[in-house]
Design a protein around this motif. Structure first.
Motif, PDB file in Angstrom:
ATOM      1  N   VAL A 530       0.754   3.509  -2.818  1.00  0.00           N
ATOM      2  CA  VAL A 530       1.021   2.362  -1.951  1.00  0.00           C
ATOM      3  C   VAL A 530       1.037   2.863  -0.510  1.00  0.00           C
ATOM      4  N   VAL A 558      -2.689   0.198  -3.543  1.00  0.00           N
ATOM      5  CA  VAL A 558      -2.080  -1.008  -2.995  1.00  0.00           C
ATOM      6  C   VAL A 558      -1.903  -0.805  -1.489  1.00  0.00           C
ATOM      7  N   TYR A 560      -0.156  -2.259   1.766  1.00  0.00           N
ATOM      8  CA  TYR A 560       0.917  -3.129   2.259  1.00  0.00           C
ATOM      9  C   TYR A 560       0.810  -3.168   3.783  1.00  0.00           C
ATOM     10  N   VAL A 614       5.472  -5.966  -4.460  1.00  0.00           N
ATOM     11  CA  VAL A 614       4.627  -4.775  -4.595  1.00  0.00           C
ATOM     12  C   VAL A 614       5.098  -3.926  -5.770  1.00  0.00           C
ATOM     13  N   GLN A 617       3.965  -5.399  -9.005  1.00  0.00           N
ATOM     14  CA  GLN A 617       2.528  -5.154  -9.208  1.00  0.00           C
ATOM     15  C   GLN A 617       2.305  -3.736  -9.718  1.00  0.00           C
TER      16      GLN A 617
END
Length: 625
Positions: A530, A558, A560, A614, A617
């Motif tokens: 992330v 991911v 963010y 998040v 996920q």
């Protein structure tokens, strides 16, 4: 009077018949002359040499063959005929011939310059007897059995005595050759006794086998005769030593008698004196468009020389049986992102083919760097690295048979399979890392697999810039979501083995955009990374530096992207400032401004509500399928 008148008419009639007979005989003579001697002229209104050439051919396919007899005063008592096609080039559609430039010889003059091939006195006597028996046979007779043919071009250079040598009666099957003056015309092998046309002009020379003396006569390039000596004299082109086409790095790759003159920071390739010379200068670091970076990298010369050159090539003080790969650990190294993206990843891509049997030659050597990455370097080469500066201080010259200067780099932290010399890809490099550092995990944790283990979330903490201000709250929320949460506070001085083991234990790695995310390469395939992207339109650089590489490594990625309320920039600038309304326009001020203002100039407070989404996920990635 009447008788006298009749007598006059009878006399005039006799004169007319006599004149008719004379004119008829004259026309018959002319017709016979023209039919048997096409070059003969009736009226001397043209030059004797040019008159027959001015008449266009009625049948272009027919060649006028002229017999050129050896004179009795020729050297060495030669007596022999030569069959010479002296037909002019075809004119245009109306039969007009091209104009002749000043000083250019006519077709008949080429015949006058034809050389008489030398023969022995015995052969000359035999030829004299044959000539007596062959009188009246015309100019188109075939050659004496056993005689061979030499076809030469008659373009724009007069034929001289030194220009023609006879071929032996029996010779190997000829190979096609190409004239040096007209590359578009090629002389191909022909059956014996056949004459080939060449632009409408041709010579057919019948000769006896050549003597040793004749074989040594020089042959101009206009004749289609093999010349091994000419090929030896020509400069042999050497493939380019260096490739400057790549946008990231210039790479030199070469084989031969290679001498690394450490004192001159140069690789000298000793070649034959006839080989075309090359000289290149490269900086062996893969950021050639960055002047600031490349200014920290020494220049290395790659050139050719011959053993007979002045000064002579350097003499070897040590000879290696393995290839050399030369690179710099200057530039931006010292930052883990650049350590891997600029050196270790492209180094693996470059030396993998040698299976460890390669000599690493390094410029800008820093002992701490060698210590930090010692395990990786030992896996890449079984030989101790060679310090270019240390070798120069000792005046050493190291010799190799194969060398590569600079590294083959692709994108940031990525090896592209279609561009790799050995078909490598990024997962091959991460597998190499895990093997070299003995990292235990090759797969992430799976929920409900019966072990009861929770997925591990590891957050990379920053202490100077881009700090996560609510790190404690983030840890709590992660624990509530079902993760085992931990914080990594590794330092640049930590050993790569310790850092690698810590990162490899994680199932999810989270951090703000920065060099610490490079540690994702220690994760097991299938793990999640992330990236928290600061405010300021930095999505593109975040994706390029870490997003694309994460996916290339086989990780779940991911991104963010924080909002204005999550950035500390809201406390520094009014809400109507361009940094909030149009942040990407500020990128025009350069990377220095972006780094100071948008990267190092802000800290982050994550929105915990968004953060929970998040986490959910990421957690879904570890459900047993």
């Amino acid at each position: 009077m009447k008788q006298q008148g009749l007598g006059g008419v009878r006399f005039e009639s006799q004169r007319f018949r006599l004149l008719s007979i004379v004119v008829g005989c004259f026309l018959i003579s002319v017709t016979f002359l023209l039919s048997t001697r096409p070059e003969a002229t009736v009226f001397d209104t043209l030059s004797p040499k040019m008159a027959w050439l001015e008449e266009p051919r009625s049948t272009p396919a027919t060649s006028a063959i002229k017999t050129v007899k050896s004179s009795s005063s020729s050297p060495r008592g030669l007596g022999r005929d030569f069959l010479v096609d002296v037909a002019p080039k075809l004119g245009d559609a109306l039969g007009r011939q091209p104009e002749q430039s000043a000083g250019e010889k006519t077709e008949t003059e080429w015949v006058k310059d034809t050389v008489i091939i030398q023969e022995s006195s015995a052969v000359a006597a035999e030829r004299a007897e044959q000539e007596e028996a062959e009188q009246g046979h015309g100019a188109g007779e075939d050659a004496t059995p056993g005689a061979t043919e030499e076809v030469v071009r008659d373009d724009a250079v007069p034929i001289t005595a030194a220009a023609i040598t006879a071929r032996p009666a029996v010779e190997p099957t000829p190979t096609p050759t190409t004239t040096t003056r007209h590359d578009q015309d090629q002389l191909l092998p022909m059956p014996e006794g056949e004459t080939r046309k060449a632009g409408g002009r041709m010579m057919k020379l019948q000769a006896e086998p050549e003597t040793t003396e004749q074989q040594q006569l020089p042959t101009p390039g206009r004749f289609e005769t093999p010349e091994p000596e000419r090929a030896a004299r020509d400069q042999q082109p050497l493939p380019p030593l260096c490739d400057f086409s790549d946008r990231r790095s210039d790479v030199c790759d070469f084989t031969g008698d290679i001498r690394m003159d450490a004192n001159a920071s140069s690789f000298v390739v000793v070649v034959d004196a006839a080989t075309a010379a090359q000289s290149h200068k490269v900086r062996p670091y893969p950021r050639k468009g960055d002047q600031t970076c490349m200014g920290r990298v020494p220049e290395i010369t790659v050139r050719t020389t011959s053993s007979s050159s002045t000064p002579p090539p350097p003499q070897c003080t040590r000879t290696h049986s393995v290839p050399a790969v030369t690179f710099s650990i200057g530039g931006y190294t010292g930052n883990i992102f650049h350590d891997f993206s600029d050196v270790l990843v492209p180094l693996y891509n470059t030396v993998h083919r040698y299976r460890g049997d390669v000599q690493l030659v390094m410029a800008n050597v820093a002992p701490w760097w060698l210590v930090k990455y010692d395990k990786l370097l030992r896996e890449l080469s079984r030989h101790a690295p060679l310090d270019l500066a240390a070798a120069a201080a000792k005046g050493e010259t190291h010799c190799f048979r194969h060398a590569v200067v600079s590294l083959r780099a692709h994108r940031e932290l990525i090896i592209e399979r279609n561009r790799s010399p050995d078909g490598l890809a990024t997962p091959d490099f991460t597998r190499f890392i895990r093997r070299a550092l003995s990292l235990p995990r090759d797969a992430p944790t799976r929920l409900a697999d019966g072990t009861g283990r929770k997925p591990r979330l590891l957050i990379i903490a920053r202490h100077r810039t881009r700090i996560l201000l609510n790190l404690g709250d983030m840890m709590r929320v992660a624990e509530e979501a079902g993760f085992e949460a931990a914080v990594s506070e590794s330092d640049v001085g930590d050993s790569i083995s310790r850092v690698g083991a810590e990162i490899n234990s994680a199932d999810v790695l989270l951090g703000v955009h920065g060099a610490g995310l490079t540690n994702m390469m220690f994760l097991a395939p299938g793990a999640t990374m992330v990236q928290v992207v600061p405010w300021g339109g930095l999505q593109w650089i975040a994706r390029m530096d870490y997003g694309d590489p994460a996916e290339a490594m086989g990780l779940r990625y991911v991104q963010y992207e924080i909002g204005v309320e999550e950035s500390s920039l809201k406390d520094k600038y009014p809400r109507g400032h361009k940094i909030f309304t149009d942040p990407t326009s500020l990128h025009k001020k350069g990377f220095g401004f972006m780094r100071r203002t948008l990267m190092d100039g802000q800290n982050i407070t994550l929105d915990l509500g968004r953060f929970r989404g998040v986490l959910q996920q990421a957690l879904g990635n570890y459900l047993v399928q």
